[in-house]
Design a protein around this motif. Structure first.
Motif, PDB file in Angstrom:
ATOM      1  N   PHE A   1       9.250 -36.113 -60.651  1.00 51.82           N
ATOM      2  CA  PHE A   1       8.825 -34.871 -59.996  1.00 51.82           C
ATOM      3  C   PHE A   1       9.738 -34.597 -58.801  1.00 51.82           C
ATOM      4  N   ASP A   2      10.268 -33.354 -58.689  1.00 53.23           N
ATOM      5  CA  ASP A   2      11.161 -32.980 -57.593  1.00 53.23           C
ATOM      6  C   ASP A   2      11.058 -31.469 -57.414  1.00 53.23           C
ATOM      7  N   GLN A   3      10.140 -31.032 -56.530  1.00 52.04           N
ATOM      8  CA  GLN A   3       9.863 -29.609 -56.396  1.00 52.04           C
ATOM      9  C   GLN A   3       9.663 -29.231 -54.935  1.00 52.04           C
ATOM     10  N   ASN A   4       9.770 -27.921 -54.662  1.00 53.61           N
ATOM     11  CA  ASN A   4       9.477 -27.415 -53.319  1.00 53.61           C
ATOM     12  C   ASN A   4       8.635 -26.152 -53.413  1.00 53.61           C
ATOM     13  N   TRP A   5       7.957 -25.814 -52.316  1.00 53.43           N
ATOM     14  CA  TRP A   5       7.108 -24.632 -52.273  1.00 53.43           C
ATOM     15  C   TRP A   5       7.109 -24.102 -50.839  1.00 53.43           C
ATOM     16  N   THR A   6       6.989 -22.769 -50.699  1.00 54.52           N
ATOM     17  CA  THR A   6       7.144 -22.117 -49.400  1.00 54.52           C
ATOM     18  C   THR A   6       5.868 -21.396 -48.979  1.00 54.52           C
ATOM     19  N   PHE A   7       5.413 -21.688 -47.764  1.00 57.21           N
ATOM     20  CA  PHE A   7       4.288 -20.989 -47.145  1.00 57.21           C
ATOM     21  C   PHE A   7       4.835 -19.819 -46.326  1.00 57.21           C
ATOM     22  N   ALA A   8       4.213 -18.655 -46.452  1.00 54.55           N
ATOM     23  CA  ALA A   8       4.612 -17.482 -45.674  1.00 54.55           C
ATOM     24  C   ALA A   8       3.400 -16.952 -44.918  1.00 54.55           C
ATOM     25  N   TYR A   9       3.597 -16.593 -43.648  1.00 55.95           N
ATOM     26  CA  TYR A   9       2.503 -16.144 -42.783  1.00 55.95           C
ATOM     27  C   TYR A   9       3.127 -15.427 -41.588  1.00 55.95           C
ATOM     28  N   ALA A  10       2.299 -14.894 -40.712  1.00 59.66           N
ATOM     29  CA  ALA A  10       2.808 -14.188 -39.545  1.00 59.66           C
ATOM     30  C   ALA A  10       3.468 -15.175 -38.577  1.00 59.66           C
ATOM     31  N   ALA A  11       4.579 -14.755 -37.988  1.00 61.16           N
ATOM     32  CA  ALA A  11       5.265 -15.602 -37.013  1.00 61.16           C
ATOM     33  C   ALA A  11       4.353 -15.880 -35.823  1.00 61.16           C
ATOM     34  N   ILE A  12       4.558 -17.023 -35.203  1.00 64.76           N
ATOM     35  CA  ILE A  12       3.708 -17.472 -34.095  1.00 64.76           C
ATOM     36  C   ILE A  12       4.536 -17.457 -32.812  1.00 64.76           C
ATOM     37  N   ALA A  13       4.079 -16.678 -31.822  1.00 71.45           N
ATOM     38  CA  ALA A  13       4.842 -16.526 -30.581  1.00 71.45           C
ATOM     39  C   ALA A  13       4.335 -17.427 -29.466  1.00 71.45           C
ATOM     40  N   THR A  14       3.167 -18.042 -29.661  1.00 73.67           N
ATOM     41  CA  THR A  14       2.597 -18.896 -28.618  1.00 73.67           C
ATOM     42  C   THR A  14       2.739 -20.366 -29.007  1.00 73.67           C
ATOM     43  N   THR A  15       2.169 -21.236 -28.196  1.00 75.60           N
ATOM     44  CA  THR A  15       2.327 -22.677 -28.396  1.00 75.60           C
ATOM     45  C   THR A  15       1.480 -23.178 -29.559  1.00 75.60           C
ATOM     46  N   ILE A  16       2.102 -23.861 -30.503  1.00 75.88           N
ATOM     47  CA  ILE A  16       1.384 -24.509 -31.596  1.00 75.88           C
ATOM     48  C   ILE A  16       0.790 -25.821 -31.078  1.00 75.88           C
ATOM     49  N   THR A  17      -0.493 -26.023 -31.326  1.00 76.88           N
ATOM     50  CA  THR A  17      -1.172 -27.205 -30.802  1.00 76.88           C
ATOM     51  C   THR A  17      -1.522 -28.239 -31.872  1.00 76.88           C
ATOM     52  N   ASN A  18      -1.603 -27.799 -33.119  1.00 79.18           N
ATOM     53  CA  ASN A  18      -1.948 -28.739 -34.190  1.00 79.18           C
ATOM     54  C   ASN A  18      -1.558 -28.134 -35.533  1.00 79.18           C
ATOM     55  N   ALA A  19      -1.192 -28.988 -36.481  1.00 81.17           N
ATOM     56  CA  ALA A  19      -0.859 -28.513 -37.826  1.00 81.17           C
ATOM     57  C   ALA A  19      -1.084 -29.636 -38.828  1.00 81.17           C
ATOM     58  N   THR A  20      -1.583 -29.269 -40.010  1.00 84.44           N
ATOM     59  CA  THR A  20      -1.780 -30.237 -41.079  1.00 84.44           C
ATOM     60  C   THR A  20      -1.221 -29.679 -42.379  1.00 84.44           C
ATOM     61  N   LEU A  21      -0.820 -30.570 -43.252  1.00 82.29           N
ATOM     62  CA  LEU A  21      -0.320 -30.200 -44.578  1.00 82.29           C
ATOM     63  C   LEU A  21      -1.075 -31.018 -45.612  1.00 82.29           C
ATOM     64  N   THR A  22      -1.719 -30.325 -46.544  1.00 80.47           N
ATOM     65  CA  THR A  22      -2.537 -30.966 -47.577  1.00 80.47           C
ATOM     66  C   THR A  22      -1.917 -30.738 -48.941  1.00 80.47           C
ATOM     67  N   ILE A  23      -1.918 -31.774 -49.779  1.00 80.48           N
ATOM     68  CA  ILE A  23      -1.512 -31.602 -51.179  1.00 80.48           C
ATOM     69  C   ILE A  23      -2.574 -32.226 -52.082  1.00 80.48           C
ATOM     70  N   GLY A  24      -2.838 -31.538 -53.179  1.00 81.38           N
ATOM     71  CA  GLY A  24      -3.680 -32.085 -54.237  1.00 81.38           C
ATOM     72  C   GLY A  24      -2.783 -32.332 -55.432  1.00 81.38           C
ATOM     73  N   ILE A  25      -2.680 -33.558 -55.887  1.00 78.43           N
ATOM     74  CA  ILE A  25      -1.686 -33.914 -56.903  1.00 78.43           C
ATOM     75  C   ILE A  25      -2.293 -34.892 -57.906  1.00 78.43           C
ATOM     76  N   ALA A  26      -1.913 -34.750 -59.161  1.00 75.84           N
ATOM     77  CA  ALA A  26      -2.446 -35.607 -60.218  1.00 75.84           C
ATOM     78  C   ALA A  26      -1.317 -36.336 -60.932  1.00 75.84           C
ATOM     79  N   ASP A  27      -1.631 -37.534 -61.396  1.00 77.39           N
ATOM     80  CA  ASP A  27      -0.709 -38.361 -62.182  1.00 77.39           C
ATOM     81  C   ASP A  27       0.552 -38.725 -61.402  1.00 77.39           C
ATOM     82  N   HIS A  28       0.406 -38.985 -60.104  1.00 79.41           N
ATOM     83  CA  HIS A  28       1.548 -39.382 -59.280  1.00 79.41           C
ATOM     84  C   HIS A  28       1.725 -40.901 -59.251  1.00 79.41           C
ATOM     85  N   ASP A  29       0.786 -41.623 -59.850  1.00 79.83           N
ATOM     86  CA  ASP A  29       0.947 -43.049 -60.153  1.00 79.83           C
ATOM     87  C   ASP A  29       1.229 -43.924 -58.934  1.00 79.83           C
TER      88      ASP A  29
END
Length: 233
Positions: free
Chosen positions: A73-101
């Motif tokens: 498996f070798d893939q990429n994906w892009t999230f698009a949203y409104a630009a953020i002009a203030t300070t980012i305080t927290n961020a998380t990235l979640t993946i749901g994946i099957a058969d990754h062994d």
């Protein structure tokens, strides 16, 4: 006492609208309600194919293949949203994946990055999650959530973030001769969904009055309250 309560209420109404609130963005790609649970072992047909039906790549089918051919498996994906002009305080990235062994020997995370950066950090964090919660069977579905390090927040501010995941062997296949599972050179997988969440400071919604204005208002109301209280028997 009633006048004092009115005074406190008025001050709250003047101050609270100007306090910065936390902004929140959540973007999900793929199917985060696939119909099978975290930790389960869904069938490829019809459960996984049903969950991926109609989704955009790479959430639309399995990529790579366990075995000698097809690669990992070798893939990429892009999230698009409104630009953020203030300070980012927290961020998380979640993946749901099957058969990754991830219950196979060694590490199944070849590389994991965000906008081409943070490879070492993200790969190590995801590998830790894989090894801790990857189960002990072939074909398992798992949901993993990474808290992104603040060093990556700069990659999120422009309103676009590309996650890239490359798995590595060994993978697993059923051993039809001796039972159990056999390890394979490559490691394919089914990416079911991914969610990016970002918390950031919202700018104040209005101009905050000068401190002197608050002081004058407070003094005036307190004097008024004092006079009314003094006039009581």
């Amino acid at each position: 006492m009633k006048m004092l309560r009115h005074f406190l209420c008025l001050i709250s109404m003047l101050i609270l609208p100007n306090i910065a609130n936390a902004g929140f963005i959540s973007v999900t790609l793929g199917n985060d309600s696939p119909g099978f649970a975290d930790g389960s072992t869904p069938t490829v047909f019809p459960e996984i194919t049903g969950a991926q039906s109609g989704q955009d790549a790479p959430f639309d089918q399995g990529y790579g293949a366990d075995g000698l051919f097809g690669g990992s498996f070798d893939q990429n994906w892009t999230f698009a949203y409104a630009a953020i002009a203030t300070t980012i305080t927290n961020a998380t990235l979640t993946i749901g994946i099957a058969d990754h062994d991830s219950s196979a020997s060694g590490s199944q995370v070849g590389d994991f990055s965000l906008d081409g950066t943070g490879n070492a950090l993200l790969s190590a964090d995801l590998d830790t999650l894989f090894e801790a919660a990857g189960g002990a069977t072939d074909g398992q579905y798992k949901v993993y959530t990474l808290s992104l390090d603040s060093s990556l927040f700069g990659e999120l501010a422009d309103g676009s973030a590309t996650a890239a995941l490359r798995l590595s062997g060994p993978g697993l296949v059923p051993d039809i001769f001796s039972g159990g599972f056999a390890e394979t050179a490559n490691n394919g997988a089914f990416l079911i969904y991914s969610t990016l969440t970002i918390t950031f400071d919202d700018p104040p919604t209005g101009d905050v009055p000068e401190p002197g204005a608050f002081a004058l208002l407070a003094l005036s109301l307190l004097l008024l309250y004092g006079k009314k209280s003094a006039g009581k028997p």
